[in-house]
Design a protein around this motif. Structure first.
Motif, PDB file in Angstrom:
ATOM      1  N   ILE A  25      39.301  43.797  45.587  1.00 30.18           N
ATOM      2  CA  ILE A  25      39.305  42.401  46.040  1.00 30.18           C
ATOM      3  C   ILE A  25      40.699  42.008  46.535  1.00 30.18           C
ATOM      4  CG2 ILE A  25      39.085  39.997  45.276  1.00 30.18           C
ATOM      5  CD1 ILE A  25      36.945  41.118  43.238  1.00 30.18           C
ATOM      6  N   VAL A  26      41.717  42.369  45.773  1.00 33.03           N
ATOM      7  CA  VAL A  26      43.097  42.022  46.133  1.00 33.03           C
ATOM      8  C   VAL A  26      43.460  42.635  47.486  1.00 33.03           C
ATOM      9  CG1 VAL A  26      45.521  42.411  45.500  1.00 33.03           C
ATOM     10  CG2 VAL A  26      43.888  41.617  43.791  1.00 33.03           C
ATOM     11  N   ASN A  27      42.984  43.848  47.748  1.00 34.58           N
ATOM     12  CA  ASN A  27      43.292  44.536  49.003  1.00 34.58           C
ATOM     13  C   ASN A  27      42.441  44.061  50.174  1.00 34.58           C
ATOM     14  OD1 ASN A  27      45.340  46.213  48.048  1.00 34.58           O
ATOM     15  ND2 ASN A  27      43.873  47.666  47.232  1.00 34.58           N
ATOM     16  N   ALA A  28      41.362  43.347  49.899  1.00 31.04           N
ATOM     17  CA  ALA A  28      40.452  42.908  50.959  1.00 31.04           C
ATOM     18  C   ALA A  28      41.135  41.863  51.835  1.00 31.04           C
ATOM     19  CB  ALA A  28      39.179  42.342  50.353  1.00 31.04           C
ATOM     20  N   ASN A  29      40.800  41.894  53.094  1.00 25.93           N
ATOM     21  CA  ASN A  29      41.349  40.936  54.049  1.00 25.93           C
ATOM     22  C   ASN A  29      40.400  39.740  54.133  1.00 25.93           C
ATOM     23  OD1 ASN A  29      42.949  39.770  55.962  1.00 25.93           O
ATOM     24  ND2 ASN A  29      42.272  41.067  57.645  1.00 25.93           N
ATOM     25  N   THR A  30      40.323  39.007  53.024  1.00 24.29           N
ATOM     26  CA  THR A  30      39.433  37.851  52.953  1.00 24.29           C
ATOM     27  C   THR A  30      40.226  36.647  52.449  1.00 24.29           C
ATOM     28  OG1 THR A  30      38.752  38.490  50.719  1.00 24.29           O
ATOM     29  CG2 THR A  30      37.339  39.216  52.528  1.00 24.29           C
ATOM     30  N   PRO A  31      39.741  35.442  52.714  1.00 28.10           N
ATOM     31  CA  PRO A  31      40.455  34.237  52.254  1.00 28.10           C
ATOM     32  C   PRO A  31      40.545  34.184  50.729  1.00 28.10           C
ATOM     33  CG  PRO A  31      38.702  33.663  53.807  1.00 28.10           C
ATOM     34  CD  PRO A  31      38.553  35.122  53.493  1.00 28.10           C
ATOM     35  N   LYS A  32      41.565  33.494  50.241  1.00 25.28           N
ATOM     36  CA  LYS A  32      41.799  33.389  48.800  1.00 25.28           C
ATOM     37  C   LYS A  32      40.588  32.793  48.080  1.00 25.28           C
ATOM     38  CE  LYS A  32      45.219  32.228  45.375  1.00 25.28           C
ATOM     39  NZ  LYS A  32      46.610  32.080  45.076  1.00 25.28           N
ATOM     40  N   GLU A  33      39.951  31.790  48.677  1.00 26.82           N
ATOM     41  CA  GLU A  33      38.769  31.175  48.044  1.00 26.82           C
ATOM     42  C   GLU A  33      37.649  32.198  47.860  1.00 26.82           C
ATOM     43  OE1 GLU A  33      37.619  28.403  46.433  1.00 26.82           O
ATOM     44  OE2 GLU A  33      39.767  28.044  46.403  1.00 26.82           O
ATOM     45  N   SER A  34      37.465  33.030  48.852  1.00 28.19           N
ATOM     46  CA  SER A  34      36.443  34.070  48.782  1.00 28.19           C
ATOM     47  C   SER A  34      36.774  35.067  47.677  1.00 28.19           C
ATOM     48  CB  SER A  34      36.343  34.783  50.134  1.00 28.19           C
ATOM     49  OG  SER A  34      35.449  35.855  50.059  1.00 28.19           O
ATOM     50  N   LYS A  35      38.040  35.426  47.580  1.00 23.25           N
ATOM     51  CA  LYS A  35      38.479  36.347  46.523  1.00 23.25           C
ATOM     52  C   LYS A  35      38.224  35.734  45.150  1.00 23.25           C
ATOM     53  CE  LYS A  35      41.977  38.761  49.204  1.00 23.25           C
ATOM     54  NZ  LYS A  35      43.376  39.153  49.327  1.00 23.25           N
ATOM     55  N   LEU A  36      38.551  34.448  45.016  1.00 24.50           N
ATOM     56  CA  LEU A  36      38.358  33.764  43.744  1.00 24.50           C
ATOM     57  C   LEU A  36      36.891  33.784  43.326  1.00 24.50           C
ATOM     58  CD1 LEU A  36      39.382  32.045  41.384  1.00 24.50           C
ATOM     59  CD2 LEU A  36      39.148  30.039  42.849  1.00 24.50           C
ATOM     60  N   THR A  37      36.011  33.512  44.265  1.00 24.13           N
ATOM     61  CA  THR A  37      34.570  33.524  43.977  1.00 24.13           C
ATOM     62  C   THR A  37      34.124  34.914  43.534  1.00 24.13           C
ATOM     63  OG1 THR A  37      34.200  31.772  45.583  1.00 24.13           O
ATOM     64  CG2 THR A  37      32.280  33.080  44.960  1.00 24.13           C
ATOM     65  N   THR A  38      34.606  35.935  44.207  1.00 24.06           N
ATOM     66  CA  THR A  38      34.233  37.305  43.865  1.00 24.06           C
ATOM     67  C   THR A  38      34.769  37.694  42.491  1.00 24.06           C
ATOM     68  OG1 THR A  38      34.295  37.830  46.225  1.00 24.06           O
ATOM     69  CG2 THR A  38      34.199  39.688  44.712  1.00 24.06           C
ATOM     70  N   ILE A  39      36.005  37.310  42.199  1.00 16.91           N
ATOM     71  CA  ILE A  39      36.580  37.599  40.883  1.00 16.91           C
ATOM     72  C   ILE A  39      35.776  36.892  39.799  1.00 16.91           C
ATOM     73  CG2 ILE A  39      38.605  37.274  39.392  1.00 16.91           C
ATOM     74  CD1 ILE A  39      40.323  37.594  41.992  1.00 16.91           C
ATOM     75  N   GLN A  40      35.415  35.642  40.053  1.00 11.85           N
ATOM     76  CA  GLN A  40      34.610  34.886  39.087  1.00 11.85           C
ATOM     77  C   GLN A  40      33.295  35.614  38.813  1.00 11.85           C
ATOM     78  OE1 GLN A  40      35.351  31.604  37.472  1.00 11.85           O
ATOM     79  NE2 GLN A  40      33.879  32.725  36.253  1.00 11.85           N
ATOM     80  N   ASN A  41      32.689  36.142  39.861  1.00 10.88           N
ATOM     81  CA  ASN A  41      31.419  36.865  39.708  1.00 10.88           C
ATOM     82  C   ASN A  41      31.574  38.119  38.856  1.00 10.88           C
ATOM     83  OD1 ASN A  41      29.951  35.012  41.188  1.00 10.88           O
ATOM     84  ND2 ASN A  41      30.171  36.123  43.109  1.00 10.88           N
ATOM     85  N   ILE A  42      32.645  38.881  39.065  1.00  9.10           N
ATOM     86  CA  ILE A  42      32.792  40.101  38.261  1.00  9.10           C
ATOM     87  C   ILE A  42      33.149  39.770  36.818  1.00  9.10           C
ATOM     88  CG2 ILE A  42      33.165  41.729  40.153  1.00  9.10           C
ATOM     89  CD1 ILE A  42      36.142  41.686  39.571  1.00  9.10           C
ATOM     90  N   VAL A  43      33.881  38.676  36.606  1.00 11.57           N
ATOM     91  CA  VAL A  43      34.147  38.237  35.227  1.00 11.57           C
ATOM     92  C   VAL A  43      32.835  37.828  34.568  1.00 11.57           C
ATOM     93  CG1 VAL A  43      35.201  36.408  33.831  1.00 11.57           C
ATOM     94  CG2 VAL A  43      36.564  37.581  35.566  1.00 11.57           C
ATOM     95  N   ASP A  44      32.021  37.073  35.289  1.00 11.40           N
ATOM     96  CA  ASP A  44      30.730  36.631  34.747  1.00 11.40           C
ATOM     97  C   ASP A  44      29.823  37.808  34.403  1.00 11.40           C
ATOM     98  OD1 ASP A  44      31.545  34.020  35.029  1.00 11.40           O
ATOM     99  OD2 ASP A  44      30.365  33.632  36.839  1.00 11.40           O
ATOM    100  N   ASN A  45      30.005  38.916  35.111  1.00  7.70           N
ATOM    101  CA  ASN A  45      29.156  40.094  34.898  1.00  7.70           C
ATOM    102  C   ASN A  45      29.698  41.077  33.867  1.00  7.70           C
ATOM    103  OD1 ASN A  45      26.961  39.482  36.624  1.00  7.70           O
ATOM    104  ND2 ASN A  45      28.245  39.947  38.391  1.00  7.70           N
ATOM    105  N   LEU A  46      30.799  40.730  33.231  1.00  2.56           N
ATOM    106  CA  LEU A  46      31.267  41.565  32.124  1.00  2.56           C
ATOM    107  C   LEU A  46      30.230  41.479  31.001  1.00  2.56           C
ATOM    108  CD1 LEU A  46      35.068  40.651  32.158  1.00  2.56           C
ATOM    109  CD2 LEU A  46      34.088  42.894  32.607  1.00  2.56           C
ATOM    110  N   PRO A  47      30.183  42.478  30.129  1.00  2.00           N
ATOM    111  CA  PRO A  47      29.109  42.526  29.114  1.00  2.00           C
ATOM    112  C   PRO A  47      29.335  41.562  27.951  1.00  2.00           C
ATOM    113  CG  PRO A  47      30.586  44.363  28.792  1.00  2.00           C
ATOM    114  CD  PRO A  47      31.053  43.644  30.046  1.00  2.00           C
ATOM    115  N   TRP A  48      29.502  40.282  28.271  1.00  2.00           N
ATOM    116  CA  TRP A  48      29.786  39.273  27.250  1.00  2.00           C
ATOM    117  C   TRP A  48      28.746  39.272  26.134  1.00  2.00           C
ATOM    118  CZ3 TRP A  48      34.557  38.113  27.805  1.00  2.00           C
ATOM    119  CH2 TRP A  48      35.137  37.949  29.063  1.00  2.00           C
ATOM    120  N   ASP A  49      27.484  39.460  26.474  1.00  5.65           N
ATOM    121  CA  ASP A  49      26.415  39.399  25.474  1.00  5.65           C
ATOM    122  C   ASP A  49      26.486  40.541  24.458  1.00  5.65           C
ATOM    123  OD1 ASP A  49      25.505  37.132  26.726  1.00  5.65           O
ATOM    124  OD2 ASP A  49      23.909  38.148  27.822  1.00  5.65           O
TER     125      ASP A  49
END
Length: 107
Positions: A54-78
């Motif tokens: 994600i950090v290396n991707a050539n995408t806007p910061k907002e897009s990166k933030l959304t993607t990071i949020q998604n991978i955090v949400d998908n950690l095995p919290w349960d």
């Protein structure tokens, strides 16, 4: 990707933070069983690999933030108890911060 970010990611990946009983004791905890330690390690390394992409991707910061949020949400919290959730959060937070985001608004 900054040198600092790369170093933080490598340090986390190469640490025995979950595997070393002393790190648990420093938190006032008994080490979780091997299955949970493996979940923590695998999830952390997978998260760091995705974060690096994600950090290396050539995408806007907002897009990166959304993607990071998604991978955090998908950690095995349960699969984790409260202390294990706090542990993994504290381990990955420096990498999120080095990526230019506030970890505590994401985790």
């Amino acid at each position: 990707m900054t040198k600092e970010f790369k170093e933080i990611v490598e340090n986390i990946k190469n640490s025995a933070v979950y595997e070393n009983k002393q790190h648990w004791e420093e938190r006032g905890l008994n080490q979780s069983d091997d299955t949970v330690v493996q979940i923590l390690r695998t999830s952390t390394n997978d998260f760091l690999d995705k974060l690096s992409t994600i950090v290396n991707a050539n995408t806007p910061k907002e897009s990166k933030l959304t993607t990071i949020q998604n991978i955090v949400d998908n950690l095995p919290w349960d699969d984790l108890d409260t202390e294990e959730k706090e542990f993994i959060s504290e381990v990955i937070a420096p990498a999120i911060e080095a990526a230019g985001f506030d970890p505590w608004s994401i985790i």
